[in-house]
Design an enzyme around this catalytic site. Structure first.
Site, PDB file in Angstrom:
ATOM      1  N   HIS A 185     -34.812  69.703 -31.564  1.00 59.97           N
ATOM      2  CA  HIS A 185     -33.490  69.223 -32.032  1.00 59.97           C
ATOM      3  C   HIS A 185     -33.556  67.976 -32.912  1.00 59.97           C
ATOM      4  O   HIS A 185     -32.540  67.537 -33.437  1.00 59.97           O
ATOM      5  CB  HIS A 185     -32.524  69.008 -30.854  1.00 59.97           C
ATOM      6  CG  HIS A 185     -32.773  67.790 -30.020  1.00 59.97           C
ATOM      7  ND1 HIS A 185     -32.014  66.655 -30.143  1.00 59.97           N
ATOM      8  CD2 HIS A 185     -33.667  67.534 -29.043  1.00 59.97           C
ATOM      9  CE1 HIS A 185     -32.441  65.746 -29.263  1.00 59.97           C
ATOM     10  NE2 HIS A 185     -33.448  66.257 -28.584  1.00 59.97           N
ATOM     11  N   CYS A 233     -30.782  56.302 -25.429  1.00 61.90           N
ATOM     12  CA  CYS A 233     -30.899  56.324 -23.972  1.00 61.90           C
ATOM     13  C   CYS A 233     -30.462  55.018 -23.346  1.00 61.90           C
ATOM     14  O   CYS A 233     -30.017  54.990 -22.217  1.00 61.90           O
ATOM     15  CB  CYS A 233     -32.341  56.605 -23.565  1.00 61.90           C
ATOM     16  SG  CYS A 233     -33.025  57.945 -24.498  1.00 61.90           S
TER      17      CYS A 233
HETATM   18  C1  LIG Z   1     -35.944  62.482 -28.589  1.00 55.30           C
HETATM   19  C2  LIG Z   1     -37.283  61.996 -28.176  1.00 55.30           C
HETATM   20  C3  LIG Z   1     -37.929  62.496 -27.023  1.00 55.30           C
HETATM   21  C4  LIG Z   1     -37.262  63.465 -26.094  1.00 55.30           C
HETATM   22  O1  LIG Z   1     -37.151  64.741 -26.639  1.00 55.30           O
HETATM   23  P1  LIG Z   1     -36.051  65.748 -26.029  1.00 55.30           P
HETATM   24  O2  LIG Z   1     -36.318  67.041 -26.725  1.00 55.30           O
HETATM   25  O3  LIG Z   1     -34.715  65.164 -26.360  1.00 55.30           O
HETATM   26  O4  LIG Z   1     -36.299  65.840 -24.563  1.00 55.30           O
HETATM   27  C5  LIG Z   1     -39.189  62.038 -26.728  1.00 55.30           C
HETATM   28  N1  LIG Z   1     -39.807  61.132 -27.510  1.00 55.30           N
HETATM   29  C6  LIG Z   1     -39.226  60.633 -28.620  1.00 55.30           C
HETATM   30  C7  LIG Z   1     -39.982  59.667 -29.458  1.00 55.30           C
HETATM   31  C8  LIG Z   1     -37.950  61.043 -28.986  1.00 55.30           C
HETATM   32  O5  LIG Z   1     -37.377  60.520 -30.074  1.00 55.30           O
END
Ligand SMILES: *Cc1c(COP(=O)(O)O)cnc(C)c1O
Length: 389
Positions: free
Chosen positions: A201, A325
């Site tokens: 995503h 987050c």
């Molecule tokens: C968004 C993100 C994640 C988490 O990925 P998800 O698919 O949302 O669980 C992990 N590490 C970094 C650096 C991110 O930007």
């Protein structure tokens, strides 16, 4: 009202071509990929196509790509799978203070189980020190995990050099490449990484889908137990539509890579230039060299980033403060803290991230409104009145 989305590092919209590729797999092509009849094979083939497309984007063999339910699961699997597999060899892990919480909280969990974790700091450029990394390695070290591109300040780590150090000491190396994928060139063979996390995503694919690259010949413990999916390495009926969408998004990221990077960096640079020139007492956090092409992390002195965010939101503009987050808590961003930004300034920081659908008019709209908002907030700011900054 105009709608301007400048939070592409939090998530991206699914591209039309991606959605079109996914749709048949919700309805007529719904077979279980594990089924042996044609309807199952059709789904299995779609998964293989997606695996090949993702492999091509990072120069991996498709067999080295294991689908997960997102970047978070990939990070968790890499850490817990390695910790369990190598528990006889050692209990020490090296990572950084600026990792995503998917990595930091996994490491904190392991600390409660008796593992020891070293969290490396960063310099003013946002990079770890290779000397410090090498000095932290002991004969108990089983894993080094350093993210490729940071999600808050967009800075890029020297991954190839880190991988070489890990290899010289016979320690496994994992990198969280969620923000890097599609934004900086990635060649896992050239970089020499053992494991790498990705997410759909963040590259215009659907949410809840991702992958862990695991180098051929490397075996870590499984994280999900059940069926024989993913070559018996990750159980559970595949998220067929998610995988198909992720694969298409990876193919588009590969084809349009240069265009995407040029588009984003031009608009990001335009935004930064205008803000720094037209709004006093502002600065960018982290170096502008070796940076995510769409990331601008800017401090507006004497005011609260949260207030800016809310006032921009009234005008249809979406940005974030710190990382998505931590935006609901008042805890200052752990990344900006590690960068040495004072707490008051962290609270005045906003992250703007541009993407493929951002236009120059969007940036003009944001800057014009920002000028008014910052001026108003500064007039109201007690800190400013006292100059007690
Ligand atoms: C968004 C993100 C994640 C988490 O990925 P998800 O698919 O949302 O669980 C992990 N590490 C970094 C650096 C991110 O930007």
């Amino acid at each position: 009202m105009r709608n301007v989305y400048l939070d592409y590092s939090a998530t991206t919209p699914v591209k039309e071509e991606v959605l079109q590729e996914m749709i048949p797999y919700f309805t007529e092509k719904f077979g279980n990929p594990s089924s042996l009849y044609d309807k199952g094979l059709e789904s299995k083939e779609a998964i293989d196509t997606a695996r090949a497309r993702i492999g091509k984007l990072i120069n991996a063999d498709p067999k080295e790509i294991f689908f997960t339910a997102g970047g978070t699961e990939a990070d968790n699997w890499a850490v817990f799978g390695t910790a369990d597999k190598l528990k006889e060899k050692g209990n020490h892990i090296i990572t950084t203070k600026i990792e995503h919480h998917a990595m930091l909280h996994s490491c904190e969990f392991l600390e409660k189980q008796g593992y020891e974790v070293t969290y490396l700091g960063i310099g003013p450029d946002g990079r770890i020190s290779l000397e410090e990394l090498e000095a932290a390695i002991t004969d108990k070290t089983i894993l080094i995990s350093v993210m490729m591109v940071n999600n808050e300040i967009g800075t890029v780590q020297p991954i190839k050099e880190i991988a070489a150090i890990a290899k010289a000491h016979k320690v496994l190396f994992h990198t969280d490449a969620v923000q890097a994928l599609g934004n900086i060139p990635i060649d896992v063979k050239d970089l020499g990484v053992d494991m790498m996390s990705m997410s759909s995503h963040k590259i215009y694919g659907p949410k809840g889908e991702g992958a862990l690259y695991i180098r051929k010949g490397l075996r870590i413990s499984n994280y999900l137990h059940g069926g024989a999916q993913e070559n018996s390495r990750r159980a559970g009926t595949e998220n067929l539509t998610g995988i198909v969408g992720f694969g298409k998004a990876a193919e588009l990221a590969d084809i349009h890579f240069d265009e995407h990077v040029k588009h984003c960096s031009e608009l990001r640079n335009y935004l930064v230039e205008r803000v720094l020139n037209e709004i006093p007492d502002t600065h960018v956090n982290g170096t502008m060299d070796a940076r995510h092409p769409g990331n601008a992390n800017i401090t507006f002195k004497y005011i609260e980033g949260e207030s800016i965010l809310l006032m921009l939101n009234y005008l249809g503009i979406s940005v974030s403060t710190g990382s998505a987050c931590s935006s609901k808590s008042l805890e200052p961003s752990h990344v900006l803290s590690a960068l040495g930004v004072p707490v008051e300034m962290i609270h005045g920081t906003v992250r703007f991230t541009v993407g493929d659908f951002t236009t120059k008019e969007d940036i003009d709209y944001v800057v014009e409104n920002l000028k008014n908002i910052v001026e108003k907030l500064r007039m109201l700011s007690p800190v400013n009145a006292q100059k007690g900054w």
